[in-house]
Design a protein around this motif. Structure first.
Motif, short mmCIF file in Angstrom:
data_model
loop_
_atom_site.label_atom_id
_atom_site.label_comp_id
_atom_site.label_asym_id
_atom_site.label_seq_id
_atom_site.Cartn_x
_atom_site.Cartn_y
_atom_site.Cartn_z
N GLY A 43 0.83 -1.21 0.00
CA GLY A 43 0.00 0.00 0.00
C GLY A 43 0.86 1.25 0.00
O GLY A 43 2.05 1.21 -0.35
N GLU A 44 0.25 2.34 0.39
CA GLU A 44 0.89 3.65 0.26
C GLU A 44 1.59 4.09 1.53
O GLU A 44 2.82 4.16 1.60
CB GLU A 44 -0.21 4.63 -0.15
CG GLU A 44 0.22 6.06 -0.31
CD GLU A 44 -0.96 6.93 -0.78
OE1 GLU A 44 -1.75 6.48 -1.62
OE2 GLU A 44 -1.07 8.07 -0.29
N ALA A 45 0.80 4.37 2.55
CA ALA A 45 1.35 4.93 3.79
C ALA A 45 0.34 4.72 4.90
O ALA A 45 -0.85 4.58 4.64
CB ALA A 45 1.62 6.42 3.61
N PRO A 46 0.79 4.70 6.14
CA PRO A 46 -0.15 4.54 7.25
C PRO A 46 -1.13 5.70 7.32
O PRO A 46 -0.78 6.84 7.01
CB PRO A 46 0.75 4.56 8.50
CG PRO A 46 2.15 4.37 8.02
CD PRO A 46 2.19 4.83 6.60
N GLY A 47 -2.36 5.40 7.70
CA GLY A 47 -3.35 6.43 8.03
C GLY A 47 -3.38 6.61 9.55
O GLY A 47 -2.51 6.09 10.27
N GLU A 50 -3.61 3.28 11.56
CA GLU A 50 -2.37 2.50 11.43
C GLU A 50 -1.27 3.13 12.29
O GLU A 50 -0.51 2.43 12.97
CB GLU A 50 -1.93 2.44 9.97
CG GLU A 50 -2.83 1.56 9.08
CD GLU A 50 -4.16 2.21 8.70
OE1 GLU A 50 -4.25 3.45 8.74
OE2 GLU A 50 -5.10 1.46 8.35
N PRO A 56 -0.23 -2.06 9.41
CA PRO A 56 -0.85 -1.56 8.19
C PRO A 56 -2.28 -2.06 8.01
O PRO A 56 -2.64 -3.14 8.49
CB PRO A 56 0.04 -2.13 7.08
CG PRO A 56 0.78 -3.25 7.66
CD PRO A 56 0.83 -3.03 9.15
N PHE A 57 -3.07 -1.25 7.38
CA PHE A 57 -4.44 -1.63 6.97
C PHE A 57 -5.29 -2.18 8.11
O PHE A 57 -5.86 -3.26 8.01
CB PHE A 57 -4.39 -2.61 5.79
CG PHE A 57 -3.97 -1.95 4.50
CD1 PHE A 57 -4.89 -1.19 3.78
CD2 PHE A 57 -2.67 -2.03 4.04
CE1 PHE A 57 -4.51 -0.55 2.60
CE2 PHE A 57 -2.29 -1.39 2.87
CZ PHE A 57 -3.21 -0.64 2.15
N ALA A 61 -9.95 1.15 5.15
CA ALA A 61 -9.35 0.59 3.93
C ALA A 61 -8.93 -0.86 4.19
O ALA A 61 -9.02 -1.72 3.30
CB ALA A 61 -8.16 1.43 3.48
N ASN A 83 3.71 -1.08 3.44
CA ASN A 83 3.47 0.17 2.74
C ASN A 83 4.78 0.72 2.18
O ASN A 83 5.86 0.40 2.69
CB ASN A 83 2.89 1.22 3.70
CG ASN A 83 1.45 0.94 4.07
OD1 ASN A 83 0.61 0.71 3.21
ND2 ASN A 83 1.17 0.94 5.37
N HIS A 157 -6.25 0.96 -5.06
CA HIS A 157 -6.06 1.02 -3.62
C HIS A 157 -7.42 0.86 -2.93
O HIS A 157 -8.42 1.41 -3.40
CB HIS A 157 -5.46 2.39 -3.26
CG HIS A 157 -4.96 2.44 -1.85
ND1 HIS A 157 -5.81 2.52 -0.78
CD2 HIS A 157 -3.71 2.38 -1.36
CE1 HIS A 157 -5.08 2.52 0.33
NE2 HIS A 157 -3.81 2.45 0.01
#
Ligand code: URA
Length: 185
Positions: A43-47, A50, A56-57, A61, A83, A157
């Motif tokens: 994936g891209e980056a932690p939210g 996260e 992650p995830f 999402a 990520n 994504h």
């Protein structure tokens, strides 16, 4: 170059101050799953979630990712998830090129250590950073690509799919393609 083994790599990530994102993080998000997995999801980056949990995830999402895995007949223990960025960008803004450059060696070392049979790049950032291209995601998905010698499939994504559920079908198709590529190896 990033350190050799898992333990060194994990502790390098944990203490990383290579870019400014370290100032805003609660903690780094290294990656999770089976380190011998055949499947690697990127994936891209932690939210926010996260960043809080260090995994992650785990947010919304992540729930959609679970549904994608289920539809593909994959269990969490069969995959590894990481990520491109290990730290959360403020207000979930897009990663900057400089941040990707600083962080990418960690992911590349993870890929070497896992040596997956197939990589699923989720979304534009993962696809563009691994493939070193700026080709639109719509042109990259739906086909067998490769990262070094490893087959790589690009898909949407999960956060995009939350906003555009109409494209879920295509994402499911991408994962079926990944499964059939894996079956030919
Ligand atoms: N989106 C990502 O790209 N990665 C996460 O870990 C969570 C949301």
């Amino acid at each position: 170059p990033p350190p050799a083994g898992w333990a060194e790599l994990e502790s390098a990530v944990r203490g990383c101050t290579r870019c400014e994102l370290h100032r805003g993080r609660t903690q780094t998000v290294f990656g999770v799953g089976n380190r011998q997995a055949q499947w690697l999801f990127i994936g891209e980056a932690p939210g926010a979630e996260e960043d809080k949990k260090g995994e992650p995830f785990v947010g919304r999402a992540g729930q959609l990712l679970n549904a994608m895995l289920f539809a593909t007949g994959l269990k969490r223990e069969e995959i590894y998830i990481a990520n491109v960025l290990k730290c959360r960008p403020p207000n979930n803004r897009d990663p900057q090129g400089e941040e990707v450059n600083c962080c990418e060696p960690y992911l590349l070392r993870q890929i070497e250590l896992i040596a997956p049979k197939i990589i699923v790049a989720m979304g534009r950032f993962a696809a563009h950073s691994l493939l070193k291209t700026e080709t639109a995601l719509s042109k990259l998905r739906g086909q067998r690509l490769s990262y070094h010698q490893t087959p790589l499939i690009v898909t949407y994504h999960p956060a995009y799919l939350l906003r555009n559920p109409i494209d879920k079908r295509r994402a499911w198709d991408d994962l079926r393609l990944a499964r059939s590529v894996l079956a030919t190896l």
